[in-house]
Scaffold this active site. Structure first.
Site, PDB file in Angstrom:
ATOM      1  CB  THR A 181      -1.066   0.106   1.356  1.00 25.30           C
ATOM      2  OG1 THR A 181      -1.994  -1.110   0.698  1.00 25.30           O
ATOM      3  CG2 THR A 181      -2.005   1.348   1.359  1.00 25.30           C
ATOM      4  CD  GLU A 182       2.678   3.359  -3.682  1.00 24.85           C
ATOM      5  OE1 GLU A 182       2.493   3.786  -4.438  1.00 24.85           O
ATOM      6  OE2 GLU A 182       4.073   2.570  -4.670  1.00 24.85           O
ATOM      7  CB  ALA A 229      -3.506 -12.509   2.637  1.00 24.74           C
ATOM      8  NE  ARG A 230      -8.199  -9.739  -1.258  1.00 28.26           N
ATOM      9  CZ  ARG A 230      -8.418  -9.380  -2.326  1.00 28.26           C
ATOM     10  NH1 ARG A 230      -8.581 -11.023  -3.238  1.00 28.26           N
ATOM     11  NH2 ARG A 230      -8.232  -8.600  -2.595  1.00 28.26           N
ATOM     12  CD  GLN A 241     -25.324  -0.578  23.694  1.00 28.67           C
ATOM     13  OE1 GLN A 241     -24.253  -0.080  23.426  1.00 28.67           O
ATOM     14  NE2 GLN A 241     -26.201  -0.167  24.414  1.00 28.67           N
ATOM     15  N   GLY A 276     -22.501  -2.037  29.154  1.00 26.25           N
ATOM     16  CA  GLY A 276     -23.161  -1.445  29.138  1.00 26.25           C
ATOM     17  C   GLY A 276     -21.399  -0.083  30.273  1.00 26.25           C
ATOM     18  CD  GLU A 321      -3.861  -8.397   5.272  1.00 24.17           C
ATOM     19  OE1 GLU A 321      -3.843  -8.249   4.063  1.00 24.17           O
ATOM     20  OE2 GLU A 321      -3.101  -8.334   5.517  1.00 24.17           O
ATOM     21  CB  ALA A 376     -11.371  -1.697   2.200  1.00 21.42           C
TER      22      ALA A 376
END
Length: 538
Positions: free
Chosen positions: A270-271, A400-401, A493, A496, A520, A522
């Site tokens: 990625t860049e 990887a996914r 949730q 609490g 990996e 979007a």
């Protein structure tokens, strides 16, 4: 009709609707809103189908591996209940996405009328309470359906995670510490980094290695996503690229060192200006005699400090994705949040950790290459690897996914357990929280989602092992990662105000889960550029 029969009828109806919609939508690029919904629903429906046959391919006893009494009911009955619950939820989701857009989907508004009774049965609050009884009794999202061998693998890594990872997970998160060496060394000793590397190169791949990888990843992620669950991902990616594209000399030089854990790995793809649009990256590699000279900036390079090998995708030719090649950059291992290296002649490479909400321990770096010289022998495939980087990277991403889906399942399971414990122990208005119908409905739906994602992860692993599985890997990654956000949010949730306190691990799980649908591949990119395009092929 039995719960299993209702679930099967629902799944067939859902598959029909999604299939007709996929054939109707003309363009994933032009019709993005509808294409996204169709792609997302295709993943959910595929998971529902997998949940109907969760033990397929593992030779497992459907009642084996749960290690608990299911309240006098068999694991098969419990699985059928979860399958109906989940399929009904998917149908309700599909109906909501379809309403008002029927003409865009190419589907009649009455498409699900024939299974309305099954949807009602799966969403009946009394039915959800019945399912919740079993979850509250076991802290499990259904039986595991594992073979005896995989049960042993699970037990070994669960024990390791409980002894080595869980005690330090919250501290690593709060203080953004490095992963302790004893965790890395321990996993190396268990063969964790060579799960998908052939035995001839020092690994432990024996034909069903992806199923073992799924089990190992889930158990480590259950203890901590950032401190353990993601440690296998980077060696998985780099080893796959080397195994498929490297020369024999490169395989023998690199793979044994990766498999043993002697050399740790990171990925630099990625860049800053090009996230999922990998084909447009600009980091360059220019040939200069017997070396390549790297220039450019990579970002979100997880574990790039501790890593000895950086898998770097760089542009060796201006010809789009056909001009990309993969390099293995060898470097010393560094602890901490910053590092820098220089070469004689002025070349340098440096890394700076990016502060993140969660997913801490491995640290994600921005890495800058300035005239960094790499031996020509470190181009994967040698001269024959020129221009093959994009394809090798995409093939490696399938594994990887798949692994990221397993990470998401581990995080969800980790959230379910304290949610069950807290609901049983906490008294609200004079009654245990677990006695309230709404609490039970939440817990039952959480279990259904986890069970479906877990079953689909194994199904996708079988598809990848069989030779392709790109579609299934993308689908399960997209589904499980979005599911993890919802499950951890519901678990938080139920706690609490305590769910917002760092002293409770659920707060860590919530922020960790958020990253899963970003890296990996979007969520939106997987839906539109991978899933929808494959579904819409004639």
């Amino acid at each position: 009709m039995t719960e299993s029969g209702r679930a099967r009828a629902l799944v067939e109806a859902l598959r029909d609707v999604v299939g007709r919609a996929a054939a109707h939508v003309a363009s994933a690029d032009r019709d993005q809103a509808v294409a996204y919904d169709v792609a997302s629903m295709s993943a959910a429906v595929a998971a529902a189908k997998a949940l109907l046959n969760p033990d397929a391919g593992h030779g497992a006893d459907p009642d084996a591996g749960h290690g608990a009494d299911y309240g006098g009911n068999s694991g098969a009955d419990y699985g059928a209940d979860l399958a109906l619950l989940y399929a009904a939820d998917v149908a309700a989701d599909l109906a909501g996405r379809l309403t008002g857009r029927e003409f865009l989907w190419g589907v009649d508004g009455t498409a699900l009328d024939g299974v309305a009774a099954h949807i009602a049965a799966g969403r009946d609050p009394a039915f959800l309470e019945r399912v919740a009884e079993r979850v509250l009794a076991t802290r499990e999202a259904g039986p595991r359906h594992l073979s005896a061998e995989l049960q042993l693998v699970r037990a070994a890594f669960r024990e390791f995670a409980a002894d080595r990872v869980a005690p330090v997970a919250d501290r690593i998160h709060r203080d953004d510490e490095d992963i302790p060496a004893d965790i890395i060394d321990g996993l190396a000793g268990m063969g964790c980094f060579g799960l998908s590397i052939p035995a001839e190169y020092g690994g432990g791949a024996e034909g069903d290695e992806l199923a073992a990888m799924v089990v190992v990843t889930e158990e480590l992620s259950r203890a901590s996503l950032g401190a353990a669950g993601s440690l296998i991902t980077r060696p998985e990616i780099i080893a796959t690229a080397i195994a498929r594209g490297g020369t024999e000399e490169q395989k023998r030089r690199w793979l044994p060192m990766i498999a043993s854990g002697e050399r740790l790995c990171a990925v630099a793809v990625t860049e800053p200006d090009f996230g999922s649009d990998v084909a447009r990256i600009t980091t360059s590699a220019t040939r200069d005699g017997d070396v390549w000279v790297l220039n450019g900036v990579k970002t979100w390079c997880t574990f790039a400090g501790r890593a000895h090998y950086l898998l770097v995708l760089a542009r060796t030719d201006p010809a789009g994705h056909r001009g990309l090649s993969l390099f293995v950059v060898d470097k010393p291992s560094f602890t901490g949040h910053e590092w820098r290296l220089t070469q004689e002649g002025g070349g340098s490479v440096e890394g700076r950790a990016i502060r993140t909400l969660g997913y801490r321990g491995m640290h994600s770096f921005e890495v800058r290459f300035d005239g960094w010289r790499v031996p020509a022998d470190d181009l994967i495939g040698g001269d024959g690897g020129l221009g093959r980087g994009f394809y090798l990277q995409m093939q490696a991403f399938a594994n990887a996914r798949l692994q990221t889906a397993a990470r998401a399942v581990g995080v969800m399971q980790s959230a379910l357990e304290p949610a069950v414990d807290y609901a049983r122990q906490r008294s609200v208005f004079g009654r245990p929280l677990a006695d309230y119908q709404l609490t039970r409905a939440k817990i039952a739906r959480m279990a259904g989602m986890i069970a479906a994602c877990r079953a689909f992860t194994f199904a996708a692993a079988r598809a990848v092992t069989a030779g392709d599985g790109q579609l299934e890997a993308a689908q399960v990654k997209q589904l499980a990662c979005r599911a993890a956000e919802w499950v951890t949010r519901e678990a938080q949730q139920l706690h609490g105000g305590y769910g917002y306190a760092e002293e409770y691990s659920i707060s860590r799980l919530f922020v960790d889960a958020r990253v899963l649908s970003i890296f990996e591949g979007a969520d939106e990119v997987l839906a539109l550029r991978v899933i929808a395009r494959r579904l819409m092929k004639p």
